[in-house]
Design a protein around this motif. Structure first.
Motif, PDB file in Angstrom:
ATOM      1  N   ASN A   7       2.063  24.969 -55.590  1.00 33.71           N
ATOM      2  CA  ASN A   7       1.904  24.597 -54.045  1.00 33.71           C
ATOM      3  C   ASN A   7       2.696  23.058 -54.706  1.00 33.71           C
ATOM      4  N   ILE A   8       3.523  22.766 -53.390  1.00 28.49           N
ATOM      5  CA  ILE A   8       3.986  20.384 -53.193  1.00 28.49           C
ATOM      6  C   ILE A   8       3.712  20.774 -51.743  1.00 28.49           C
ATOM      7  N   SER A   9       2.751  19.800 -51.581  1.00 23.30           N
ATOM      8  CA  SER A   9       2.219  18.817 -50.471  1.00 23.30           C
ATOM      9  C   SER A   9       2.809  17.648 -50.250  1.00 23.30           C
ATOM     10  N   GLU A  10       2.761  17.790 -49.194  1.00 26.39           N
ATOM     11  CA  GLU A  10       3.336  16.273 -48.886  1.00 26.39           C
ATOM     12  C   GLU A  10       3.120  15.440 -47.828  1.00 26.39           C
ATOM     13  N   GLY A  11       2.790  14.045 -48.333  1.00 30.14           N
ATOM     14  CA  GLY A  11       2.533  13.793 -46.361  1.00 30.14           C
ATOM     15  C   GLY A  11       1.415  14.096 -45.306  1.00 30.14           C
ATOM     16  N   LEU A  12       0.286  14.827 -46.179  1.00 30.65           N
ATOM     17  CA  LEU A  12      -1.058  15.360 -45.478  1.00 30.65           C
ATOM     18  C   LEU A  12      -1.375  14.152 -45.239  1.00 30.65           C
ATOM     19  N   THR A  13      -1.259  12.862 -44.735  1.00 32.22           N
ATOM     20  CA  THR A  13      -2.500  11.876 -44.689  1.00 32.22           C
ATOM     21  C   THR A  13      -3.383  11.384 -44.240  1.00 32.22           C
ATOM     22  N   THR A  14      -3.424  12.439 -43.322  1.00 35.89           N
ATOM     23  CA  THR A  14      -4.731  12.148 -42.423  1.00 35.89           C
ATOM     24  C   THR A  14      -5.721  13.663 -42.478  1.00 35.89           C
ATOM     25  N   THR A  15      -5.352  14.667 -43.330  1.00 40.94           N
ATOM     26  CA  THR A  15      -6.464  15.467 -43.606  1.00 40.94           C
ATOM     27  C   THR A  15      -6.475  15.906 -45.124  1.00 40.94           C
ATOM     28  N   GLN A  16      -7.451  17.026 -44.966  1.00 45.04           N
ATOM     29  CA  GLN A  16      -7.906  17.556 -46.877  1.00 45.04           C
ATOM     30  C   GLN A  16      -6.225  18.218 -46.911  1.00 45.04           C
ATOM     31  N   THR A  17      -5.621  18.102 -47.937  1.00 51.29           N
ATOM     32  CA  THR A  17      -5.377  19.106 -48.748  1.00 51.29           C
ATOM     33  C   THR A  17      -5.668  20.307 -49.331  1.00 51.29           C
ATOM     34  N   THR A  49     -12.101  25.660 -61.000  1.00 56.08           N
ATOM     35  CA  THR A  49     -11.505  25.346 -62.321  1.00 56.08           C
ATOM     36  C   THR A  49     -10.246  24.540 -61.051  1.00 56.08           C
ATOM     37  N   VAL A  50     -10.214  22.995 -61.600  1.00 58.83           N
ATOM     38  CA  VAL A  50      -9.035  22.337 -60.192  1.00 58.83           C
ATOM     39  C   VAL A  50      -8.144  21.499 -62.527  1.00 58.83           C
ATOM     40  N   PHE A  51      -7.037  22.539 -61.845  1.00 63.65           N
ATOM     41  CA  PHE A  51      -6.120  22.277 -64.429  1.00 63.65           C
ATOM     42  C   PHE A  51      -4.919  22.065 -63.609  1.00 63.65           C
ATOM     43  N   GLY A  52      -4.475  20.748 -64.200  1.00 56.71           N
ATOM     44  CA  GLY A  52      -3.037  21.240 -64.318  1.00 56.71           C
ATOM     45  C   GLY A  52      -2.279  20.201 -63.013  1.00 56.71           C
ATOM     46  N   ASN A  53      -3.037  19.983 -62.279  1.00 62.92           N
ATOM     47  CA  ASN A  53      -2.508  19.139 -61.001  1.00 62.92           C
ATOM     48  C   ASN A  53      -2.130  17.676 -60.651  1.00 62.92           C
ATOM     49  N   GLY A  54      -0.788  17.901 -60.096  1.00 64.44           N
ATOM     50  CA  GLY A  54      -0.815  16.304 -59.749  1.00 64.44           C
ATOM     51  C   GLY A  54      -0.952  15.455 -58.664  1.00 64.44           C
ATOM     52  N   ALA A  55      -1.298  14.440 -58.318  1.00 61.19           N
ATOM     53  CA  ALA A  55      -1.607  13.562 -57.728  1.00 61.19           C
ATOM     54  C   ALA A  55      -0.844  12.491 -56.790  1.00 61.19           C
ATOM     55  N   ASP A  56      -0.122  11.547 -55.945  1.00 65.11           N
ATOM     56  CA  ASP A  56       0.281  10.707 -56.081  1.00 65.11           C
ATOM     57  C   ASP A  56      -0.316   9.978 -54.266  1.00 65.11           C
ATOM     58  N   ASN A  57      -0.774   8.579 -54.103  1.00 63.08           N
ATOM     59  CA  ASN A  57      -0.725   8.281 -52.659  1.00 63.08           C
ATOM     60  C   ASN A  57      -1.799   9.151 -52.168  1.00 63.08           C
ATOM     61  N   VAL A  58      -3.149   9.251 -52.401  1.00 62.37           N
ATOM     62  CA  VAL A  58      -4.154   9.352 -52.073  1.00 62.37           C
ATOM     63  C   VAL A  58      -5.250   8.337 -51.318  1.00 62.37           C
ATOM     64  N   VAL A  59      -5.304   8.595 -50.061  1.00 63.08           N
ATOM     65  CA  VAL A  59      -5.947   7.411 -49.298  1.00 63.08           C
ATOM     66  C   VAL A  59      -7.233   7.869 -49.602  1.00 63.08           C
ATOM     67  N   ASN A  60      -7.812   9.185 -49.810  1.00 62.26           N
ATOM     68  CA  ASN A  60      -9.623   8.683 -50.430  1.00 62.26           C
ATOM     69  C   ASN A  60      -9.508   9.456 -52.309  1.00 62.26           C
ATOM     70  N   GLU A  61     -10.194  10.697 -52.409  1.00 60.96           N
ATOM     71  CA  GLU A  61     -10.363  10.633 -53.628  1.00 60.96           C
ATOM     72  C   GLU A  61      -9.262  11.689 -54.053  1.00 60.96           C
ATOM     73  N   ASN A  90      -2.687   6.319 -58.179  1.00 61.11           N
ATOM     74  CA  ASN A  90      -2.089   5.484 -56.424  1.00 61.11           C
ATOM     75  C   ASN A  90      -3.476   6.557 -55.300  1.00 61.11           C
ATOM     76  N   CYS A  91      -4.518   6.040 -55.838  1.00 66.34           N
ATOM     77  CA  CYS A  91      -5.446   6.780 -54.837  1.00 66.34           C
ATOM     78  C   CYS A  91      -6.527   5.896 -54.511  1.00 66.34           C
ATOM     79  N   GLY A  92      -6.347   5.428 -53.374  1.00 66.54           N
ATOM     80  CA  GLY A  92      -7.551   4.708 -52.656  1.00 66.54           C
ATOM     81  C   GLY A  92      -9.391   4.688 -52.978  1.00 66.54           C
ATOM     82  N   ARG A  93      -9.289   5.221 -53.267  1.00 64.34           N
ATOM     83  CA  ARG A  93     -11.632   5.740 -54.159  1.00 64.34           C
ATOM     84  C   ARG A  93     -11.070   6.211 -55.290  1.00 64.34           C
ATOM     85  N   ALA A  94     -12.451   6.776 -55.241  1.00 61.59           N
ATOM     86  CA  ALA A  94     -12.175   7.085 -56.615  1.00 61.59           C
ATOM     87  C   ALA A  94     -11.836   8.070 -56.879  1.00 61.59           C
TER      88      ALA A  94
END
Length: 213
Positions: A7-17, A49-61, A90-94
């Motif tokens: 899946n492709i997800s963009e801009g969900l900065t106020t909720t969990q993906t 299993t959390v495998f082979g994902n890409g994430a950018d601009n994450v507010v928390n973890e 670009n991850c805000g926390r751990a």
């Protein structure tokens, strides 16, 4: 089986993906996330299993594993969580926080760049705490200038092994903080008669052989 794939997800900065609670046999693979409050939040989940994902601009973890409800804590509901071959920037926390007594987890071959950017020197890029046990944190590459440690294993953990992690840029001098009793940086070897040893290194760079657990 529960699957969240490609899946492709963009801009969900106020909720969990992805927010999963009391789930078993879950595959989270091949997803691309740009902008998220938190990418994967696992509560009381097994065989994930959390495998082979890409994430950018994450507010928390990128991945947060916890057990917030006291009656269900430490009962084995969080186990066999595998976080492998992901790329996080670009991850805000751990980037990865194992914040409960998760059992038999693995954090392997992940690339983390610029974690803990919310504050400087207060959090670590990969953090295992709160009784996490029998885990492996190995072969990860971490870059950045704001994390406290590249990898932190707190004293509350049990038998968490770290090995061959390439981490640069911690605010404090050590790139790895593995508190006494919580974990060890090294590997296992067996002698010809079958005895198991933990091989570590002291501050002078000399190997140390300890009878294995």
């Amino acid at each position: 089986m529960c699957e969240y794939l490609d899946n492709i997800s963009e801009g969900l900065t106020t909720t969990q993906t992805m927010w999963l609670s009391f789930c078993d046999d879950v595959q989270i693979r091949g997803n691309i996330v740009d902008g998220a409050y938190r990418v994967v939040w696992l509560q009381y989940c097994t065989n994930v299993t959390v495998f082979g994902n890409g994430a950018d601009n994450v507010v928390n973890e990128f991945v947060y594993v916890n057990e917030p409800d006291v009656p269900y804590q430490g009962l084995g509901y969080s186990s066999k969580i595998f976080i492998n071959h992901n790329e996080v920037q670009n991850c805000g926390r751990a980037a990865v926080l194992i914040g409960c007594a998760a059992d038999e987890f693995k954090v392997l071959y992940n690339y983390v760049e610029d974690a803990t950017i919310e504050t400087t020197g207060t959090r670590s890029a990969i953090n295992c705490s709160t009784g996490a046990k029998h885990g492996r944190v190995m072969h990860n590459k971490i870059r950045g200038t704001k994390h406290k440690y590249g990898i932190e294993i707190t004293a509350s953990c049990v038998n968490v092994q770290t090995f061959n992690n390439d981490t640069i840029g911690a605010v404090t001098k050590p790139q790895l903080n593995s508190s006494t009793g919580g974990g060890f940086e090294g590997y296992f070897m067996h002698s010809t008669n079958g005895n198991r040893y933990i091989v570590t290194v002291n501050d002078a760079g000399a190997p140390v052989y300890t009878a294995g657990k």
